[in-house]
Design a protein around this motif. Sequence first.
Motif, short mmCIF file in Angstrom:
data_model
loop_
_atom_site.label_atom_id
_atom_site.label_comp_id
_atom_site.label_asym_id
_atom_site.label_seq_id
_atom_site.Cartn_x
_atom_site.Cartn_y
_atom_site.Cartn_z
N LYS A 60 61.47 7.75 2.46
CA LYS A 60 63.16 7.89 2.08
C LYS A 60 63.23 6.37 1.18
O LYS A 60 64.12 6.98 0.54
CB LYS A 60 63.50 6.29 3.61
CG LYS A 60 64.64 5.87 3.57
CD LYS A 60 65.10 5.27 4.32
CE LYS A 60 66.53 4.58 4.86
NZ LYS A 60 67.06 4.08 5.16
N GLU A 61 62.76 5.44 0.53
CA GLU A 61 62.81 4.86 -0.63
C GLU A 61 62.41 6.15 -1.77
O GLU A 61 63.44 6.11 -2.66
CB GLU A 61 61.06 3.88 -0.55
CG GLU A 61 61.49 3.07 -0.49
CD GLU A 61 60.68 2.22 0.28
OE1 GLU A 61 60.31 0.64 0.31
OE2 GLU A 61 59.40 2.46 0.42
N GLN A 64 65.41 7.88 -2.54
CA GLN A 64 66.42 6.86 -2.68
C GLN A 64 66.18 7.42 -4.52
O GLN A 64 67.60 6.99 -4.85
CB GLN A 64 67.34 5.78 -1.69
CG GLN A 64 66.98 5.83 -1.07
CD GLN A 64 66.54 4.27 -0.05
OE1 GLN A 64 65.54 3.15 -0.04
NE2 GLN A 64 68.17 3.99 1.05
N ARG A 67 67.25 10.26 -5.81
CA ARG A 67 68.52 11.03 -5.82
C ARG A 67 69.31 9.60 -7.22
O ARG A 67 69.70 10.14 -7.61
CB ARG A 67 69.63 9.72 -4.99
CG ARG A 67 69.39 11.29 -3.92
CD ARG A 67 69.66 11.31 -2.57
NE ARG A 67 69.65 12.11 -1.04
CZ ARG A 67 69.85 13.52 -1.62
NH1 ARG A 67 70.02 14.16 -3.10
NH2 ARG A 67 69.28 14.76 -0.99
#
Length: 116
Positions: A60-61, A64, A67
């Motif tokens: 997930k990190e 992020q 992105r």
Amino acid sequence: MNKKEVSQKYRIPVEVLDEYESWGLCNVVKYVMGEWQYDNQDLERLSTIMALHDVGFSNKEVEQYMRLLLETPNSKQTRIDFLTKKRKSKLDEIHLQEKQLERIDYLRHEINERKF
């Protein structure tokens, strides 16, 4: 190069390539004859992804961060802050482990001093 070639040549797990594809961060869909085709820009991104994974970022990190890098203009300070936060977390882990090692050393010393 297709997924299998990239995985073998650069030793990138297929799971990471699947993850990258699922994020939809490719500028142009490069799907040829049923397979993704990776170009040099993809390989540069994958290098960053692997570095982030190597230093302990979760999936997930990593997403992020990528992105921010690819979709958010002027995100330099946000990315630096993101990395600084991870660095602090890693330092906290190291300090905890140092304290644990000190405790082990103390216990070893106690055993040696008591001679039993």
